[in-house]
Scaffold this active site. Structure first.
Site, PDB file in Angstrom:
ATOM      1  N   GLU A   1       0.881  -1.163   0.000  1.00 30.66           N
ATOM      2  CA  GLU A   1       0.000   0.000   0.000  1.00 30.66           C
ATOM      3  C   GLU A   1       0.918   1.212   0.000  1.00 30.66           C
ATOM      4  O   GLU A   1       2.017   1.171   0.569  1.00 30.66           O
ATOM      5  CB  GLU A   1      -0.916   0.005   1.223  1.00 30.66           C
TER       6      GLU A   1
ATOM      7  N   ASP B   1      -4.350  -8.538   1.495  1.00 27.60           N
ATOM      8  CA  ASP B   1      -4.305  -8.778   0.048  1.00 27.60           C
ATOM      9  C   ASP B   1      -3.242  -9.821  -0.295  1.00 27.60           C
ATOM     10  O   ASP B   1      -3.453 -10.656  -1.180  1.00 27.60           O
ATOM     11  CB  ASP B   1      -4.073  -7.479  -0.710  1.00 27.60           C
TER      12      ASP B   1
END
Length: 188
Positions: A15, A170
């Site tokens: 991220e 994720d």
């Protein structure tokens, strides 16, 4: 190293700082979370996980868009190590798994690592080999369409685990997709 003599797949999801209005240009985005799992290519189970927040230096204040998208809050990164220290921690963890291939959903994660390493003047921490699981998924299905990770899970009938756009969650979900593909390729 080739896939044939590797024992693990290192699946990483990053991220980074982001915005919806252009206040953080693409070339100035910085990693704010590394989520990584080690997928054992013999058992197809996750052997270990690594998660690290990183304090950005170019744009230290997260945008509302970024915190809404990622659920990462300012306090999560305020006391986090900066990029160079975070990479040292990642490399120390990776020493436990010497034979791995770096994988991610698309090429974004590899390119973001390259960009951040160049900015911080440190060597890229991986070998040149990289598996783009997003491409492999399309090949697996025999289609040219590129799926987002959540779409791929849905297509396979797998439930998204955790929070979408959180690196560690994720990474786990990408591992589930890759495991599914590999086990179904083996069993065909």
């Amino acid at each position: 190293m080739t896939a044939k003599n590797s024992h693990y797949y290192l699946i990483i999801d990053l991220e980074a700082t982001c915005c919806d209005g252009g206040s953080v240009p693409r070339h100035e985005m910085e990693i704010i979370e590394i989520g990584a799992v080690i997928l054992n290519r013999t058992t197809w189970e996750i052997d270990s996980e690594f998660q690290q927040f990183i304090q950005p230096v170019r744009h230290p204040q997260l945008t509302n868009f970024c915190t809404t998208l990622t659920s990462i809050q300012q306090q999560d990164i305020a006391q986090a190590p900066k990029f160079t220290e975070a990479i040292e921690k990642l490399q120390a963890w990776l020493k436990l798994f010497p034979n791995y291939i770096f994988c991610s959903w698309g090429n974004y994660d590899k390119n973001q690592f390259l960009q951040d390493c160049k900015y911080h003047k440190i060597p890229y921490p991986f070998s040149s080999e990289h598996i783009n699981i997003k491409e492999k998924f399309s090949e697996y299905l025999g289609v040219s369409k590129r799926f987002g990770m959540a779409q791929a899970l849905e297509h396979l009938g797998l439930e998204l685990q955790g929070t979408h756009h959180r690196g560690i969650d994720d990474a786990r979900n990408i591992a589930a997709i890759y495991r599914y593909m590999q086990l179904n390729k083996i069993n065909k």
